[in-house]
Design a protein around this motif. Structure first.
Motif, short mmCIF file in Angstrom:
data_model
loop_
_atom_site.label_atom_id
_atom_site.label_comp_id
_atom_site.label_asym_id
_atom_site.label_seq_id
_atom_site.Cartn_x
_atom_site.Cartn_y
_atom_site.Cartn_z
N ASP A 66 0.82 -1.21 0.00
CA ASP A 66 0.00 0.00 0.00
C ASP A 66 0.86 1.26 0.00
O ASP A 66 0.50 2.26 -0.62
N ALA A 79 3.87 1.51 -1.31
CA ALA A 79 4.46 1.64 -2.64
C ALA A 79 3.43 2.23 -3.60
O ALA A 79 3.73 3.12 -4.41
N GLU A 80 2.19 1.77 -3.48
CA GLU A 80 1.12 2.27 -4.33
C GLU A 80 0.88 3.76 -4.05
O GLU A 80 0.71 4.57 -4.96
N MET A 81 0.89 4.09 -2.76
CA MET A 81 0.67 5.48 -2.37
C MET A 81 1.80 6.36 -2.91
O MET A 81 1.56 7.46 -3.42
N ALA A 82 3.03 5.88 -2.80
CA ALA A 82 4.19 6.65 -3.29
C ALA A 82 4.07 6.89 -4.79
O ALA A 82 4.39 7.95 -5.30
N ARG A 83 3.57 5.88 -5.50
CA ARG A 83 3.41 5.99 -6.94
C ARG A 83 2.32 7.01 -7.26
O ARG A 83 2.46 7.87 -8.11
N ARG A 84 1.23 6.92 -6.51
CA ARG A 84 0.11 7.80 -6.74
C ARG A 84 0.47 9.25 -6.44
O ARG A 84 0.04 10.17 -7.13
N MET A 101 11.86 8.81 -5.64
CA MET A 101 12.72 8.06 -4.71
C MET A 101 13.25 6.83 -5.42
O MET A 101 12.73 6.43 -6.46
N LEU A 153 11.51 2.46 -1.08
CA LEU A 153 10.84 2.82 0.17
C LEU A 153 11.80 2.80 1.35
O LEU A 153 11.50 3.31 2.41
#
Lengths: 506, 341
Positions: A387, A389-394, A399, A402
């Protein structure tokens, strides 16, 4: 895209500071590559770029904090090495930091003359003389503080002025100012600009970093633009347009600023009645509906942030009622607020936001662990990592992974991590205190877009900001505070700069 | 907003999302290997013996530091919260005395409480652990709620607990402990206790919410509070665990010595802090791992065991130990400085 400037050979004469082919690498990142920068005496040179463009790194190289891996520095035509900040200072380059570096428990004079204190015949410090020359200096710059006052008693703005006085006291040829106005009121900003203009007529070179476009266009003579660690171009400030600057900084067409979307408002999610915090604010009442963005405006010290802290239980209110979705609730500590679906992005990233010793994943997951991602005390590392990683992408966090320490991220990316921290808690009510402070245009637009889409998906948002255009552009209604009191709540159609400023300053 | 998330296809973190970094303990492990190899070489040169090829010596090496190791696991956690625990050594003595007083055998004619002899071992063990936890709770409450700096709060506990252990029998040692009780200290059992404790708290720090909160508090207490962590309650928990482990160490010490004395555990807290710091725990908080502390403890053990092996005078031992502690931390400081931007 790289423009050739300084074509005029006579301009070479006045070249105060010149950096060529600067390269700087940090583990895993090339912060600067082939950067150049030319500062002429008697000019104000703005450096612009998004967070992560390499501005701060370049400034730190100019101030002797970092050593470049390649490239050369020339001061008045002579090649120099600036091995430490002190070395740079002695050679005439002074930096005024974004984070102030004064010793709080020492006096203004002691701070300014540290290591160079005037001595008397016995070799002891001559406090009288030190205070006298300090007062002379402060008077010349028209700075209204006492030489023998302790720095901790001063406001942030006054401290900033003391820093500037300190730099001037070194007779520095080059002054680097990194976001000097981020904590200043409009009046203080114009005072600062007077001082800068004064320095300019004395033939000094001022390097000015800011994210505030209006200030840049007002004060600077030249503008150099950086992007992704590379030098892009230098322009005369009088000939380049605002849009052109943004386009060059971002390298793509910028999304619309303040993309406020029309949202069907839902039920009242948060209702605040007669909230008091003794000595700070009183009688604060408002309603907030699902899908609504309530802007909070007011001068620094008006109590905006204190109301936010009270709502979130950081400093619980002394009296008043808070209702969430119709239910009266007691919020005595932040975990109570989180349990009620609230989230609070604080104003000060460094002091109350980032866990600087930890990595991105650990920073992002920490609030969500209160309510999710754990089973009998154990963290479900796999699902939380997915989640995050998905949030960072969104959120388009730049970076390499993580597990990178949050210290190594730029301010804008740190802010995105903190926003991600709160979005992972799936909040219904978001309080955002200065969400775009010190953040570049591109990231700003992204954050604005995000706030709008959150509201659209049914969240209720309180948006606190010192940037009036941001508040006016994003909000459905604007609540204005002055000295701890709500002086008015304006609907979007009535919320103009003039109307808000009138309520904020009366 | 949850819906938005779900709508997008979920991607697993790609390898690039988790860039491999060498474990932080690698350096310190190399230091350990280096020290051992130096002893090995000096052994062959000066006394014609191997240092490492001696199982008995290696067992004793670890055995000697097991008690410090148990304490160090607790102290590491306290240091990660950016606190410090100076009371551990004194709490060892206090719990050793009081636990031993309810672990005496009826065959011993001078039992402190003749009515409470021949108790099953669980009684003194519980007494010791609970007592340690109480000392830790007091430390934690002073730090978290009374806002007394950890150094001062635990300094007070250090002096007071030492005082209690002396007052308890007016300085007399307590002997005649039951076989059931002394069994815990026999053979390699202290090592087993140390390893089990280390594994439990390694897992707790790394994989549980307790651990994540501990690091968050040490990294930035204000941010941790705003993120919804009940900082005060958590600090009390961490200090109580450290106290509990000191209590456990007290039990092991008394069992191993088959007696309890008020002078036990002197300077153990300093060895534990040294081990944690050698193992990479930052006194600034937010950084530290049990694996590092375990290696730090073993380094301390190997150092003194090597000196004995080489028949170096005890006076020199302490001097060199001091130098090595500072040297190990210096290496770590420089390594971290280079690692950052």
């Amino acid at each position: 895209m790289s423009d050739v400037t300084l074509a005029d050979p006579t301009a070479e004469q006045a070249l105060l500071l010149s950096a060529q082919g600067i390269r700087k690498e940090f583990p895993g990142v090339v912060a600067l590559d082939g950067a150049q920068f030319n500062l002429r005496s008697g000019s104000v040179h703005a450096v612009m770029g998004e967070n992560g463009a390499g501005k701060s790194t370049l400034m730190k190289i100019l101030a002797g904090i970092y050593q470049p891996d390649a490239g050369s520095l020339h001061l008045k035509g002579k090649e120099v090495m600036l091995s430490t900040p002190l070395d740079a200072l002695e050679k005439g380059v002074a930096m005024i930091h974004q984070e102030l570096n004064l010793m709080a428990s020492m006096t203004v004079a002691e701070n300014i003359w540290i290591r160079r204190e005037p001595r008397n015949a016995f070799g002891f410090i001559d406090h009288k003389k030190m205070n006298r020359i300090t007062n002379d200096l402060l008077q010349r710059l028209r700075i209204n503080v006492r030489a023998d006052g302790e720095v901790r008693t001063l406001s942030v703005a006054s401290r900033q002025m003391v820093e500037i006085a300190k730099a001037v006291s070194y007779d520095s040829e080059v002054l680097i100012m990194d976001e000097p106005t981020s904590a200043l009121t409009d009046r203080e900003v114009s005072h600062l600009f007077e001082i800068i203009r004064e320095l300019r007529t004395e033939g000094k070179g001022v390097v000015y970093i800011s994210h505030k476009m209006n200030e840049i266009l007002e004060i600077s003579d030249e503008i150099s633009i950086f992007r992704d660690g590379k030098y892009i171009s230098t322009h005369s400030a009088s000939t380049i347009s605002r849009d052109e600057i943004i386009r060059r900084m971002v390298g793509r067409e910028v999304l619309q600023m303040f993309p406020k979307e029309d949202v069907e408002l839902g039920d009242v999610l948060l209702s605040v009645k007669n909230l008091d915090l003794e000595g700070v604010f009183s009688n604060v009442s408002f309603d907030l509906r699902a899908g609504e963005i309530l802007g909070m405006a007011g001068l620094i010290g008006s109590g905006r942030s204190n109301v936010a802290e009270a709502l979130f239980g950081v400093t619980p209110p002394t009296s008043g009622e808070i209702r969430i979705a119709g239910q009266s609730v007691q919020i005595r500590k932040p975990s109570d607020a989180i349990a009620h679906g609230m989230a609070f992005l604080t104003e000060d990233r460094k002091e109350t936001g980032c866990l600087l010793a930890l990595d991105i994943l650990e920073n992002m997951q920490i609030a969500a662990l209160q309510t999710r991602y754990t089973r009998s005390g154990f963290v479900q590392g796999g699902s939380v990592a997915v989640d995050c990683a998905e949030m960072a992408r969104r959120l388009r966090i730049k970076m390499t992974g993580l597990n990178v320490s949050i210290q190594n991220l730029s301010g804008g990316n740190q802010q995105k991590v903190l926003i991600g921290r709160w979005l992972l808690t799936a909040p219904r009510i978001l309080i955002l205190d200065e969400p775009t402070k010190g953040i570049d245009v591109g990231a700003k637009a992204e954050i604005h877009g995000l706030v709008s889409s959150l509201a659209k998906s049914g969240a209720a948002v309180i948006l606190i900001s010192s940037e009036l255009p941001e508040v006016l552009g994003m909000s459905d209604r604007v609540l204005v505070m002055h000295e701890g009191k709500v002086t008015g709540i304006l609907p979007r159609s009535d919320a103009t700069q003039v109307a808000v400023m009138e309520l904020a300053s009366r | 907003m949850e819906k938005n998330l779900a709508e997008k296809t979920r991607i697993a973190p790609s390898p690039a999302m988790q860039r491999w970094k060498p474990p932080q303990e690698l350096n310190i492990l190399l230091v350990l290997v280096g020290i051992a190899l130096i002893y090995e070489a000096m052994g062959w040169i000066f006394i014609g013996q191997s240092f490492l090829a001696n199982t008995q010596r290696l067992t004793i090496t670890i055995l000697q530091v097991s008690v410090v190791g148990i304490i160090a696991v607790g102290v590491t956690q306290v240091i990660i919260t950016s606190g410090i625990d100076l009371s551990a050594g004194s709490v060892v003595a206090m719990t050793a005395m009081i636990a031993a007083s309810v672990a005496q055998s009826s065959e011993w004619t001078r039992a402190l409480y003749p009515g409470f002899t021949d108790m099953p071992a669980i009684v003194p063990i519980s007494v010791g652990i609970i007592l340690g936890a109480i000392a830790g709770l007091i430390n934690g409450a002073l730090v978290a709620y009374a806002r007394i700096p950890p150094f001062i709060a635990t300094l007070g506990m250090m002096v007071a607990a030492r005082g209690i252990s002396k007052w308890y029998t007016k300085g007399q040692p307590i002997s005649g402990l039951t076989d059931q009780f002394t069994f815990i200290g026999s053979g390699a059992w202290p090592v087993v206790v140390f390893i089990v404790v280390a594994i439990i708290f390694h897992v707790a720090l790394k994989y549980t919410r307790y651990g994540k909160f501990t690091y968050a508090i040490g990294s930035n207490m204000q941010a941790a509070r705003v993120s919804g962590i009940n900082v005060e309650a958590h600090l009390v928990k961490v200090y109580a665990i450290a106290g509990m482990l000191a209590g456990l160490a007290g039990i092991v010490t008394a069992a191993r010595a088959q007696t309890a004395q008020s002078g036990m555990g002197v300077n153990y807290e300093l060895d534990a802090i040294a081990a944690a710091v050698i193992g990479g725990t930052s006194l600034a908080g937010g950084i530290g791992r049990i694996t590092g502390t375990v290696i730090g403890v073993i380094i301390l053990g190997v150092m003194s065991s090597g000196f004995t092996f080489l028949r170096v005078d005890a006076y020199y031992q302490e001097i060199v130990k001091g130098v090595i502690i500072v040297a190990a931390v210096t290496v770590d400081v420089y390594r971290n400085r280079r690692g950052r931007g």
